[in-house]
Design a protein around this motif. Structure first.
Motif, mmCIF file in Angstrom:
data_model
loop_
_atom_site.group_PDB
_atom_site.id
_atom_site.type_symbol
_atom_site.label_atom_id
_atom_site.label_comp_id
_atom_site.label_asym_id
_atom_site.label_seq_id
_atom_site.Cartn_x
_atom_site.Cartn_y
_atom_site.Cartn_z
ATOM 1 N N SER A 102 0.873 -1.229 0.035
ATOM 2 C CA SER A 102 0.123 -0.089 0.042
ATOM 3 C C SER A 102 0.943 1.287 -0.014
ATOM 4 O O SER A 102 2.041 1.286 0.444
ATOM 5 C CB SER A 102 -0.897 0.147 1.117
ATOM 6 N N THR A 103 0.386 2.396 -0.725
ATOM 7 C CA THR A 103 1.033 3.649 -0.533
ATOM 8 C C THR A 103 0.736 4.428 0.549
ATOM 9 O O THR A 103 1.463 5.407 0.940
ATOM 10 C CB THR A 103 0.795 4.371 -1.858
ATOM 11 N N SER A 104 -0.316 4.111 1.338
ATOM 12 C CA SER A 104 -0.643 4.674 2.525
ATOM 13 C C SER A 104 0.226 4.672 3.777
ATOM 14 O O SER A 104 0.841 3.577 3.936
ATOM 15 C CB SER A 104 -1.955 4.154 2.941
ATOM 16 N N ASN A 105 0.870 5.932 4.215
ATOM 17 C CA ASN A 105 1.768 5.868 5.245
ATOM 18 C C ASN A 105 1.350 4.897 6.448
ATOM 19 O O ASN A 105 1.980 4.198 7.148
ATOM 20 C CB ASN A 105 1.893 7.098 5.744
ATOM 21 N N LYS A 106 0.068 4.939 6.781
ATOM 22 C CA LYS A 106 -0.575 4.189 8.055
ATOM 23 C C LYS A 106 -0.666 2.765 7.791
ATOM 24 O O LYS A 106 -0.073 1.936 8.607
ATOM 25 C CB LYS A 106 -1.906 4.543 8.160
ATOM 26 N N LEU A 107 -0.879 2.252 6.468
ATOM 27 C CA LEU A 107 -0.829 0.978 6.159
ATOM 28 C C LEU A 107 0.672 0.333 6.069
ATOM 29 O O LEU A 107 0.885 -0.742 6.324
ATOM 30 C CB LEU A 107 -1.438 0.565 4.878
ATOM 31 N N GLN A 108 1.561 1.449 5.572
ATOM 32 C CA GLN A 108 2.958 0.918 5.556
ATOM 33 C C GLN A 108 3.515 0.666 6.956
ATOM 34 O O GLN A 108 4.167 -0.094 7.068
ATOM 35 C CB GLN A 108 3.608 2.140 4.809
ATOM 36 N N PHE A 109 2.826 1.558 7.829
ATOM 37 C CA PHE A 109 3.343 1.432 9.323
ATOM 38 C C PHE A 109 3.146 -0.134 9.845
ATOM 39 O O PHE A 109 3.487 -0.669 10.458
ATOM 40 C CB PHE A 109 2.876 2.429 10.190
ATOM 41 N N LEU A 110 1.745 -0.421 9.881
ATOM 42 C CA LEU A 110 1.147 -1.647 9.900
ATOM 43 C C LEU A 110 1.713 -2.835 9.336
ATOM 44 O O LEU A 110 1.945 -3.793 10.041
ATOM 45 C CB LEU A 110 -0.227 -1.576 9.463
ATOM 46 N N ARG A 111 2.409 -2.547 8.013
ATOM 47 C CA ARG A 111 3.122 -3.486 7.354
ATOM 48 C C ARG A 111 4.457 -3.903 8.147
ATOM 49 O O ARG A 111 4.788 -5.177 8.385
ATOM 50 C CB ARG A 111 3.459 -3.224 6.027
ATOM 51 N N VAL A 157 -3.087 -7.181 12.897
ATOM 52 C CA VAL A 157 -2.719 -6.358 11.822
ATOM 53 C C VAL A 157 -2.968 -6.970 10.366
ATOM 54 O O VAL A 157 -3.140 -6.168 9.686
ATOM 55 C CB VAL A 157 -1.137 -6.183 12.108
ATOM 56 N N PHE A 158 -2.743 -8.172 10.054
ATOM 57 C CA PHE A 158 -2.651 -8.779 8.950
ATOM 58 C C PHE A 158 -4.241 -8.749 8.305
ATOM 59 O O PHE A 158 -4.607 -8.535 7.333
ATOM 60 C CB PHE A 158 -2.416 -10.347 9.140
ATOM 61 N N THR A 159 -5.035 -8.944 9.405
ATOM 62 C CA THR A 159 -6.695 -8.755 9.035
ATOM 63 C C THR A 159 -7.022 -7.323 8.779
ATOM 64 O O THR A 159 -7.678 -7.243 7.621
ATOM 65 C CB THR A 159 -7.451 -9.250 10.250
ATOM 66 N N ILE A 160 -6.422 -6.623 9.431
ATOM 67 C CA ILE A 160 -6.614 -5.246 9.052
ATOM 68 C C ILE A 160 -6.204 -4.667 7.678
ATOM 69 O O ILE A 160 -6.894 -4.070 6.556
ATOM 70 C CB ILE A 160 -6.161 -4.065 9.898
ATOM 71 N N LEU A 161 -4.926 -5.084 7.338
ATOM 72 C CA LEU A 161 -4.300 -4.792 6.100
ATOM 73 C C LEU A 161 -4.813 -5.499 5.030
ATOM 74 O O LEU A 161 -5.141 -5.110 3.812
ATOM 75 C CB LEU A 161 -2.720 -5.379 6.357
ATOM 76 N N MET A 162 -5.249 -6.844 5.173
ATOM 77 C CA MET A 162 -6.277 -7.387 4.118
ATOM 78 C C MET A 162 -7.192 -6.702 3.558
ATOM 79 O O MET A 162 -7.966 -6.859 2.704
ATOM 80 C CB MET A 162 -6.349 -8.927 4.594
ATOM 81 N N PRO A 171 -15.232 -11.993 0.623
ATOM 82 C CA PRO A 171 -15.508 -11.248 2.320
ATOM 83 C C PRO A 171 -15.618 -12.451 3.216
ATOM 84 O O PRO A 171 -15.280 -12.254 4.507
ATOM 85 C CB PRO A 171 -17.001 -10.644 1.961
ATOM 86 N N LYS A 172 -16.031 -13.945 2.692
ATOM 87 C CA LYS A 172 -16.022 -14.807 3.694
ATOM 88 C C LYS A 172 -14.475 -14.973 4.417
ATOM 89 O O LYS A 172 -14.511 -15.178 5.448
ATOM 90 C CB LYS A 172 -16.645 -16.079 3.068
ATOM 91 N N HIS A 173 -13.404 -14.409 3.604
ATOM 92 C CA HIS A 173 -12.285 -14.772 4.145
ATOM 93 C C HIS A 173 -11.873 -14.064 5.537
ATOM 94 O O HIS A 173 -11.099 -14.431 6.392
ATOM 95 C CB HIS A 173 -11.132 -14.874 2.995
ATOM 96 N N GLY A 174 -12.318 -12.638 5.258
ATOM 97 C CA GLY A 174 -12.122 -11.894 6.188
ATOM 98 C C GLY A 174 -12.945 -11.927 7.266
ATOM 99 O O GLY A 174 -12.610 -12.110 8.334
ATOM 100 N N ARG A 175 -14.104 -12.635 7.173
ATOM 101 C CA ARG A 175 -15.039 -12.990 8.422
ATOM 102 C C ARG A 175 -14.420 -14.270 8.923
ATOM 103 O O ARG A 175 -14.596 -14.228 10.364
ATOM 104 C CB ARG A 175 -16.413 -13.325 7.803
ATOM 105 N N ARG A 176 -13.710 -15.218 8.378
ATOM 106 C CA ARG A 176 -13.317 -16.203 9.255
ATOM 107 C C ARG A 176 -12.168 -15.870 9.909
ATOM 108 O O ARG A 176 -11.906 -16.106 11.152
ATOM 109 C CB ARG A 176 -12.600 -17.168 8.051
ATOM 110 N N ARG A 177 -11.175 -14.920 9.587
ATOM 111 C CA ARG A 177 -10.084 -14.356 10.201
ATOM 112 C C ARG A 177 -10.706 -13.719 11.315
ATOM 113 O O ARG A 177 -9.897 -13.689 12.528
ATOM 114 C CB ARG A 177 -9.201 -13.496 9.345
#
Length: 253
Positions: A102-111, A157-162, A171-177
């Motif tokens: 991601s090019t977002s600074n916040k998401l880069q920090f989460l990575r 963090v991985f769930t938020i990033l995805m 969406p079912k993969h996100g719900r499972r996480r």
């Protein structure tokens, strides 16, 4: 008689192509096999150490995974497989880092947080494999606490990033996480509470509750990994093992 002329390679020489899904399967299955084999060995030759034994302040009736993996014979295979899986887990982290670009600074920090928490996961897993309850109960608990905290941070963090970077994900993969995360938020604190209730206050059945929730936590951790398997199943994703300038290196494509 034919003659042969050998020339130095002008670029990297590919020694092997390893499908990424095989790396992921090995990284996840090796510790699981170690735990399952520990149970098989324990229930075959060490049953007397698993049930109706005195621990800390009273007799307990259910073995925790921590105790099982710390028995002399059982820990050999567990240590071998869990420690051998650590380098493979770092390959999995690399895939997660690439997936969540991601090019977002916040998401880069989460990575960055995701990578750091993954490294601490592997570190604490290594320490748990080498320092058991018999060596030092206090250190073992501290390492387990570190592993639990780094696991929750990494999965969250991985769930938020995805959620924000994988726009075309089902969406079912996100719900499972999220479901697995909610389960871990319940089981991990319960483990700590039950451990304290047994070791400090000697509450009846607290250790058995500790063991049961430890089982559930392991199941949930693997459920999280299984829910992400589709990310590594593409047969075109491979780890290239190359030889360049006389040195071997692993390069992902």
């Amino acid at each position: 008689m034919p003659s042969y002329r050998f020339e130095a390679a002008r670029g990297p020489v590919i020694l092997a192509r390893i499908p990424l899904k095989n790396v992921f399967q090995a990284a996840m299955s090796m510790p699981a096999i170690g735990v399952l084999m520990a149970f098989v060995i324990g229930y075959s030759v060490d049953t007397g150490f698993l049930y109706n034994y005195y621990w800390r302040c009273r007799t307990v009736y259910l073995p925790s995974v921590s105790r099982l993996l710390n028995l002399p014979l059982e820990r050999i295979l567990w240590n071998l497989l869990s420690l051998s899986s650590v380098p493979l887990q770092l390959m999995v982290v690399l895939r997660q880092y690439i997936l969540t670009f991601s090019t977002s600074n916040k998401l880069q920090f989460l990575r960055v947080v995701m990578v750091i928490s993954s490294v601490f996961q592997s570190l604490f897993l290594t320490l748990l494999a080498t320092v058991g309850e018999r060596e030092s109960g206090e250190f073992h608990v501290a390492f387990f606490s570190g592993f639990a905290v780094s696991t929750i941070i990494n999965y969250t963090v991985f769930t938020i990033l995805m959620r924000f970077t994988a726009k075309d994900e089902n969406p079912k993969h996100g719900r499972r996480r999220v479901t697995v995360l909610l389960g871990l938020v319940i089981t991990l604190p319960t483990i700590f509470i039950a451990f304290i209730l047994h070791n400090v206050f000697c509450v009846k059945a607290a250790y058995e509750a500790f063991a049961i929730f430890e089982y559930l936590t392991i199941i949930l951790i693997y459920a999280f990994h299984v829910s992400n398997f589709y990310l590594y199943s593409d047969p075109s994703l491979k780890i290239l093992v190359c030889l360049k300038n006389g040195k071997t290196a692993a390069v992902r494509i």
